[in-house]
Design a protein around this motif. Structure first.
Motif, short mmCIF file in Angstrom:
data_model
loop_
_atom_site.label_atom_id
_atom_site.label_comp_id
_atom_site.label_asym_id
_atom_site.label_seq_id
_atom_site.Cartn_x
_atom_site.Cartn_y
_atom_site.Cartn_z
N LYS A 121 2.00 10.65 7.82
CA LYS A 121 0.66 11.10 7.92
C LYS A 121 -0.70 9.73 7.37
O LYS A 121 -1.74 9.45 7.62
CB LYS A 121 -0.06 12.18 6.74
CG LYS A 121 0.22 13.37 6.99
CD LYS A 121 0.13 14.46 6.86
CE LYS A 121 0.88 15.41 7.18
NZ LYS A 121 0.79 16.90 6.45
N HIS A 122 -0.13 9.07 5.90
CA HIS A 122 -0.76 7.63 5.63
C HIS A 122 -0.47 6.72 5.75
O HIS A 122 -1.38 6.08 6.39
CB HIS A 122 -0.02 8.12 3.68
CG HIS A 122 -0.63 9.20 2.87
ND1 HIS A 122 0.60 10.09 2.47
CD2 HIS A 122 -2.20 9.11 2.27
CE1 HIS A 122 0.34 10.33 1.48
NE2 HIS A 122 -1.26 9.75 1.97
N LEU B 88 1.53 5.33 -2.18
CA LEU B 88 1.00 6.67 -2.31
C LEU B 88 2.25 7.94 -2.97
O LEU B 88 3.89 7.14 -3.69
CB LEU B 88 1.74 6.90 -1.03
CG LEU B 88 0.71 5.51 -0.23
CD1 LEU B 88 1.61 5.72 1.45
CD2 LEU B 88 -0.36 6.04 0.15
N GLU C 198 4.44 13.12 4.90
CA GLU C 198 3.58 12.56 4.32
C GLU C 198 3.28 11.63 4.59
O GLU C 198 1.81 10.43 5.06
CB GLU C 198 3.78 12.44 2.86
CG GLU C 198 3.43 14.82 2.11
CD GLU C 198 2.43 14.92 2.91
OE1 GLU C 198 1.39 14.38 2.51
OE2 GLU C 198 1.97 15.77 3.10
N HIS C 199 4.66 10.13 4.67
CA HIS C 199 4.75 8.55 5.00
C HIS C 199 3.88 8.55 6.07
O HIS C 199 2.87 7.78 6.25
CB HIS C 199 5.88 8.91 4.90
CG HIS C 199 6.46 7.06 5.80
ND1 HIS C 199 5.97 5.94 5.01
CD2 HIS C 199 6.60 6.79 6.55
CE1 HIS C 199 6.12 4.93 4.85
NE2 HIS C 199 7.05 5.16 6.38
N GLU D 211 4.40 9.80 -2.28
CA GLU D 211 5.45 10.09 -1.80
C GLU D 211 6.91 9.52 -2.44
O GLU D 211 7.77 9.76 -2.71
CB GLU D 211 5.43 11.19 -0.19
CG GLU D 211 4.93 9.61 0.74
CD GLU D 211 3.80 9.60 0.96
OE1 GLU D 211 3.12 8.33 1.96
OE2 GLU D 211 2.66 10.21 -0.33
N SER E 174 -3.77 7.37 8.38
CA SER E 174 -4.59 6.53 8.12
C SER E 174 -4.99 5.50 7.75
O SER E 174 -5.94 5.03 8.41
CB SER E 174 -4.63 8.44 7.30
OG SER E 174 -4.03 7.43 5.99
N MET E 175 -4.09 5.11 7.25
CA MET E 175 -4.21 3.37 7.09
C MET E 175 -3.87 2.77 8.74
O MET E 175 -4.79 1.80 8.59
CB MET E 175 -2.73 2.92 6.93
CG MET E 175 -2.73 1.52 5.81
SD MET E 175 -1.41 1.07 5.14
CE MET E 175 -0.57 2.09 4.86
N ARG F 76 1.09 -0.98 -0.27
CA ARG F 76 -0.31 0.46 0.10
C ARG F 76 1.36 1.15 0.20
O ARG F 76 0.76 2.46 -0.74
CB ARG F 76 -1.21 0.03 1.09
CG ARG F 76 -1.91 -1.18 0.97
CD ARG F 76 -3.52 -0.40 1.98
NE ARG F 76 -4.77 -1.78 2.04
CZ ARG F 76 -5.20 -1.24 3.03
NH1 ARG F 76 -5.45 -0.20 3.55
NH2 ARG F 76 -6.45 -1.98 3.34
N MET F 77 1.96 0.92 0.63
CA MET F 77 2.53 2.45 0.90
C MET F 77 2.81 2.48 -0.43
O MET F 77 3.65 3.90 -0.95
CB MET F 77 3.63 1.75 1.88
CG MET F 77 3.39 2.29 2.98
SD MET F 77 2.62 3.21 3.94
CE MET F 77 3.57 4.84 3.92
#
Length: 152
Positions: free
Chosen positions: A120-121, A33, A117-118, A35, A124-125, A29-30
Motif C-alpha cells: 500500500k505504501h 514506514l 502495508e508495504h 511496518e 501511494s509513493m 523512504r520505505m
C-alpha cells in the motif's frame, strides 16, 4: 527497420546510476514506514523470500542468493529470527551438511501483515509518478536485465 546499436559505456553507466539512485531513494523512504518498526527491512526481506519457497523450506545458501547480505550475516539474522519465533531451522533432508529454513505460522502471518502495508505504501509513493504503461515498460526492462544476469 533500423538495427539497434549497443550503448556506449557512458550511457550504460548513467542508466545504472539512475536505477541505483532511484532504488536508494525508495528504500530510504520505505525504511521510515511504520511496518518496518515491527521488523527491520532486511529481516522482512528474509521472511518475504521464504514465503516464495514452493516447498516451504529453503537451504540457507539458496536463500542467500536472493539477498544482498553475506552468508555469515544471514546466518546471524536467521539466529535472531529463530529466537523471535519467526523461522524454523533444520538439517537439510537430502544433505546432512546443509541447513534449511522455513517460516513459522507466526513468521508467515507477520510477513503477510507487513507485506500488505508495504505494498500500500509503495503504491501511494510510486503510482502518481508513472502511468500504467510506463510501469509495464519498467517491469519489462528490469525483468530483461535480471533474466540476462541470471543466465551468466
Amino acid at each position: 527497420m533500423a538495427e539497434s546499436s549497443s550503448p556506449d559505456v557512458r550511457t550504460t553507466a548513467e542508466a545504472w546510476e539512475s536505477l541505483f539512485r532511484t532504488q536508494v531513494a525508495v528504500m530510504r523512504r520505505m525504511q521510515q514506514l511504520p511496518e518496518f518498526k515491527k521488523l527491520a527491512m532486511r529481516e522482512y526481506d528474509v521472511l518475504f523470500n521464504l514465503s516464495l519457497c514452493p516447498g516451504g523450506w529453503s537451504r540457507l545458501n539458496e536463500l542467500n542468493e536472493a539477498l544482498l547480505i553475506s552468508q555469515p550475516s544471514l546466518s546471524r539474522m536467521v539466529d535472531r529470527l529463530e529466537k523471535k519465533g519467526l523461522v524454523l531451522r533444520r538439517t537439510a533432508q537430502n544433505d546432512q551438511r546443509g541447513i534449511e529454513i522455513s517460516l513459522t505460522d507466526e513468521g508467515r502471518a507477520l510477513q503477510k501483515n507487513i507485506g500488505r502495508e508495504h505494498v500500500k505504501h509503495l503504491h501511494s509513493m510510486l503510482a502518481p509518478l508513472l502511468t500504467e504503461d510506463e510501469f509495464g515498460q519498467l517491469r519489462g526492462l528490469t525483468d530483461k536485465l535480471h533474466s540476462g544476469l541470471k543466465n551468466d
